[in-house]
Design an enzyme around this catalytic site. Structure first.
Site, PDB file in Angstrom:
ATOM      1  CE  LYS A   1      74.096  29.183   0.059  1.00 24.64           C
ATOM      2  NZ  LYS A   1      74.828  30.205   0.748  1.00 24.64           N
ATOM      3  CG  ASN A   2      74.200  32.011   4.076  1.00 25.86           C
ATOM      4  OD1 ASN A   2      74.506  31.131   3.276  1.00 25.86           O
ATOM      5  ND2 ASN A   2      74.083  33.278   3.735  1.00 25.86           N
TER       6      ASN A   2
ATOM      7  CB  CYS B   1      77.755  33.460  -5.712  1.00 21.73           C
ATOM      8  SG  CYS B   1      76.349  32.394  -5.505  1.00 21.73           S
TER       9      CYS B   1
ATOM     10  NE  ARG C   1      76.296  27.510  -4.182  1.00 21.22           N
ATOM     11  CZ  ARG C   1      76.636  28.739  -3.802  1.00 21.22           C
ATOM     12  NH1 ARG C   1      76.686  29.710  -4.668  1.00 21.22           N
ATOM     13  NH2 ARG C   1      76.945  28.973  -2.549  1.00 21.22           N
TER      14      ARG C   1
ATOM     15  CG  ASP D   1      72.834  36.749   0.552  1.00 20.19           C
ATOM     16  OD1 ASP D   1      73.870  37.393   0.306  1.00 20.19           O
ATOM     17  OD2 ASP D   1      72.861  35.594   1.000  1.00 20.19           O
TER      18      ASP D   1
ATOM     19  NE  ARG E   1      81.625  35.688  -1.841  1.00 17.85           N
ATOM     20  CZ  ARG E   1      80.597  34.894  -1.635  1.00 17.85           C
ATOM     21  NH1 ARG E   1      80.250  34.027  -2.519  1.00 17.85           N
ATOM     22  NH2 ARG E   1      79.921  34.934  -0.514  1.00 17.85           N
TER      23      ARG E   1
END
Ligand code: UD1
Length: 417
Positions: free
Chosen positions: A22-23, A116, A398, A305, A121
């Protein structure tokens, strides 16, 4: 369909393939916008964040087509410079489109990105780095406009090695005039993937994988075919599931070279792990041991994570573990849910979790509040006696193609409903 049911308490056996990262894929998709040509991206995970990113690209005029895990992006015509709505606010990585849009169109108005709820952030470092490259940024309450005055390479030293800021600077720098030197850049494997994609497309980037990146801007970019590597956090998720519930599994394609810190932690708890080109072979030992002190760090340290994902495992390990979270300040949201399942965890000084191992967890109804915490509750469900029901599973979608399918491959009784 937003709920997962798990009948836990049994060891895991079998093998499953690890999906694309994903990242890694999200910044690569943003980078495709810089290329006035057609790119084919293979091994794209079928997750909702990718879906949202593709919608954003389509929204500004890219032609996107998808066949299984292969995505074709034709960015020859880009017509719009405004991005808003749920696709932006629901996903942190929409911020990478900032650097890409500035490089391609020179201007963008966008809503503040979401993602999230794991911490504040902010985007201050994105803004200050891009300002140094010649971008004017006007911040409003609900959105901001960034406009290139003159995109120019310069020396930028990041006060902290942010993954997203590193990505944005790279994306703007490949289109800037002159050389950008980025110091204290993030070294996460996903940054390496982004640089490799851009290098394949014709960009000139030196120092890939290190903390100083030197980017020569202005080289013409052309379409490429590129394969997204496997997801180290998804592989880590199933590693923790096997460790927590016991058993013997094989994770095909697991990117073991990127997983040293996770493998080390798993071995410390009690696993025999063999690494091969094909993947990761994991045999859980009979007994799980606590980790006296584990702190999350930037790569190659133990990833933030993975913090919630290792927590249910430590909750049933013998002894007392301490996890210190150093990257995001609000990443202990699953603690209350795990406590409902019988875990004994106490948060100290906001950034430390003290975990006293108990014999077992008990299934009950719990609720996901964010992506990795949600997956951690599924792991807890695999380990727990009886039935666990995890609600709000759209958070998990997600980042996981199909966590039920993967765990069914490993013998778990798990289904959506
Ligand atoms: C990315 C990953 C996320 C991972 C994180 C750290 C994606 C889509 N997400 O997130 O899964 O957990 O890296 O490895 O790739 N910060 C500021 N100001 C800024 C930007 C960041 O203070 O302008 C702070 C953040 O609040 C955080 C720290 O920097 O405390 C690290 O964040 P960053 O590396 O930017 O993470 P993301 O790119 O958001």
């Amino acid at each position: 369909m937003d709920t997962i049911h798990i009948r836990g308490g049994n060891a895991l056996f079998g093998e499953t393939r690890v999906q694309g990262s994903k990242n890694a894929v999200l910044p690569v998709l943003a980078a495709a916008l810089l290329i006035e040509d057609v790119c084919v991206i293979d091994n794209c995970p079928r997750i909702s964040d990718v879906h949202h990113m593709l919608m954003l690209l389509e929204g500004i005029g890219c032609r996107v087509s998808r066949k299984n895990r292969s995505v074709t992006i034709d960015a020859r015509n880009v017509s719009d410079d405004t991005m808003s709505g749920e696709n932006v606010t629901g996903m942190r990585s929409s911020i990478t489109l900032l650097g890409a849009m500035l490089g391609r169109v020179g201007e963008i108005t966008m809503a503040y990105p979401g993602g999230c709820v794991i911490g504040e952030r902010p985007i201050d470092l994105h803004i200050s780095a891009l300002r140094r490259m010649g971008v004017d940024i006007c911040e409003r309450e609900s959105n901001f406009t960034a406009k290139v005055r003159k995109l120019e390479g310069t020396v930028i030293r990041l006060p902290l090695s942010s993954v997203g800021v590193t990505e944005n600077v790279i994306l703007a720098a490949v289109k800037a005039k002159g050389v950008t030197v980025l110091q204290n850049a993030a070294k996460e494997p996903e940054i390496v993937t982004l640089c490799e994609f851009l290098r394949d497309a014709g960009a000139v980037i030196e120092g890939i994988g290190g903390s100083t990146l030197i980017i020569q801007g202005g080289h013409p970019l052309h379409g490429v075919s590129f394969r997204i590597p496997a997801d180290r956090i998804v592989a880590g998720t199933y590693l923790m599931a096997a460790l927590g519930a016991g058993g013997h599994i094989f994770l095909e394609d697991a990117p073991s070279a990127q997983m040293h810190s996770m493998i080390k932690a798993a071995e410390q708890i009690g696993a025999d792990i063999t690494v091969s080109r094909e993947g990761l072979n994991i045999m859980a030992q009979e007994k799980k041991r606590a980790i006296p002190y584990l702190r999350t760090e930037i790569y190659p340290g133990f990833p933030t994570d993975m913090q919630s994902l290792i927590m249910p495992v430590l909750a049933t390990a013998e002894g007392v573990s301490v996890i210190e979270e150093t990257v995001f300040e609000n990443r202990f949201r699953i603690v209350e849910e795990l406590k409902r399942m019988g875990a004994c965890i106490e948060i100290q000084k906001k950034s430390q979790a003290l975990i006293v191992g108990t014999d077992s967890l008990l299934g009950c109804e719990v609720s996901a509040q964010e992506l990795r915490g949600g997956a951690a509750l599924v792991i807890a469900g695999c380990m727990a006696q009886g039935e666990t029901v995890v609600k709000n599973c759209h958070f998990i979608e997600r980042g996981y193609e199909d966590i039920c399918r993967d765990l069914q491959n490993l013998g778990v009784t798990i289904y959506t409903g």
